[in-house]
Design an enzyme around this catalytic site. Structure first.
Site, short mmCIF file in Angstrom:
data_model
loop_
_atom_site.label_atom_id
_atom_site.label_comp_id
_atom_site.label_asym_id
_atom_site.label_seq_id
_atom_site.Cartn_x
_atom_site.Cartn_y
_atom_site.Cartn_z
N ARG A 162 11.71 13.64 -2.64
CA ARG A 162 10.30 13.65 -2.21
C ARG A 162 9.78 15.06 -2.51
O ARG A 162 10.26 16.03 -1.94
CB ARG A 162 10.18 13.33 -0.72
N HIS A 167 3.97 6.64 -5.06
CA HIS A 167 4.95 6.26 -4.03
C HIS A 167 5.51 4.88 -4.39
O HIS A 167 5.29 3.89 -3.70
CB HIS A 167 4.25 6.25 -2.66
N GLN A 218 7.59 2.52 -1.85
CA GLN A 218 6.79 1.90 -0.78
C GLN A 218 6.09 0.65 -1.31
O GLN A 218 6.05 -0.39 -0.64
CB GLN A 218 5.76 2.90 -0.26
N ASP A 273 -4.44 3.67 4.24
CA ASP A 273 -3.45 4.75 4.34
C ASP A 273 -4.12 5.91 5.07
O ASP A 273 -5.35 5.91 5.26
CB ASP A 273 -3.03 5.17 2.91
N CYS A 321 1.43 1.76 5.07
CA CYS A 321 2.78 2.28 4.77
C CYS A 321 3.36 3.10 5.92
O CYS A 321 4.57 3.31 5.98
CB CYS A 321 2.76 3.09 3.48
N ARG A 337 11.74 -1.47 3.26
CA ARG A 337 12.10 -0.31 2.43
C ARG A 337 13.61 -0.35 2.14
O ARG A 337 14.05 -0.08 1.04
CB ARG A 337 11.74 1.00 3.14
#
Ligand code: CP
Ligand code: NVA
Length: 308
Positions: free
Chosen positions: A108, A135, A138, A227, A267, A295
């Site tokens: 990340r 991402h 996700q 988000d 998410c 996930r």
């Protein structure tokens, strides 16, 4: 060697295979404990190194559990405790060294260019666990979650409300082309998807509509998602940005304009009372906890694909 850095890098067929493997693995685990290993342990004797340049709850834990369920192990690194993070060893040299120790890397990063640089020199596969640009892990989990409830995502309508220019919206635009769903983006002009991703969407015939009108955007939606209004690394006047995005909040009123059986996705982490109200996050249409669980399942098949 295969990396999983962006949805756009991977063919539709492979993305579909990854999803289908996740579905099969998940169904075969129905009677197993959370940390019990899968029947075939394809990651046995192998390990994954994870580097986090910024905070994470879900990505950190779900990848760790994924490695364990596949029969392997994981090592989690914080840049503060390695030379790369302090800047006294290059990304290239760090990639070379870690390639000697493990079988796969998950990163990340604050800057996508760090991830690309690492992948360039790594001798083992690299997975993107979120950058400021994308991402992809996700999104795979979100599509699995959608299909478990609503069936094939092809030709369904997904609505994205709020910040149309962040990592999640970029990856959803890429996914709309790869999986063939209609994506309605409701966002103010200031937070529209950037020119590069719009050009990519056009070139790849993604069915994406962008509107300033949130009510218009949610019409006929099978799924409404949003988000954080201010992402990690978002160097903006937070108060001002939140004010501009106010009318894109997912609340009861807006959710009523979507299909009556539409689901709500996020998410996480969620800004409760900002991009979504409590009654939506905790309500019947919300599937946010399943997104977090999935996930684990999708990342297992991403790891397997990278190592095939
Ligand atoms: N959704 C997600 O990536 O969560 P974390 O930031 O907690 O990893
Ligand atoms: N857009 C958010 C996603 C968090 C998982 C961020 O980058 O902070």
């Amino acid at each position: 060697m295969k990396n999983f850095l962006n949805i756009s890098d991977v063919s539709s067929q492979v993305l579909r295979e990854i999803l289908e493997e996740a579905k099969i693995r998940k169904s075969k685990r129905k009677d197993l404990n959370k940390s019990a290993t899968d029947f075939d342990q394809p990651f046995s004797g192998k390990s994954m190194i994870m580097i986090f340049e910024k905070p994470s709850t879900r990505t950190r834990i779900s990848f760790d559990i994924a490695a364990k369920q596949l029969g392997g192990s994981s090592i989690i690194l914080n840049p503060d405790v390695i030379h790369y993070g302090k800047g006294d060893e290059s990304i290239k040299d760090t990639a070379k060294v870690l390639s000697e120790y493990a079988d796969i890397i998950m990163m990340r990063t604050s800057l996508h260019k760090n991830l690309a640089e690492f992948a360039k020199y790594s001798d083992i596969p690299v997975i993107n666990g979120l950058s400021e640009q994308s991402h992809p892990c996700q999104i795979m989990s979100d599509i699995l979650t959608f299909e478990e409830i609503k069936g094939d995502i092809k030709d369904k309508t997904i609505t994205w409300l709020g910040d149309g220019n962040n990592n999640m919206s970029n990856s959803f635009i890429e996914a709309s082309a790869k999986f063939g769903f209609k994506l309605n983006i409701g966002c103010p002009d200031k937070y529209k998807p950037n020119k590069n991703i719009i050009a990519w969407a056009k070139k790849n015939k993604a069915n994406v509509t962008i509107t300033k009108n949130p009510n218009e955007a949610v019409k006929n939606a099978d799924c409404v998602m949003t988000d954080k209004w201010v992402s990690m690394n978002d160097r903006v006047d937070k108060k001002k940005k939140k004010q501009i995005l106010k009318s894109y909040q997912v609340n009861k009123k807006i959710m009523k304009l979507a299909k009556s059986d539409a689901i709500f996705m996020h998410c996480l982490p969620v800004g409760r009372g900002e991009e979504a109200t409590d009654e939506i996050v905790d309500g019947k249409q919300s599937v946010v906890w399943t997104q977090a669980l999935n996930r684990v399942h999708t990342q297992k098949s991403i790891i397997n694909w990278c190592l095939k």
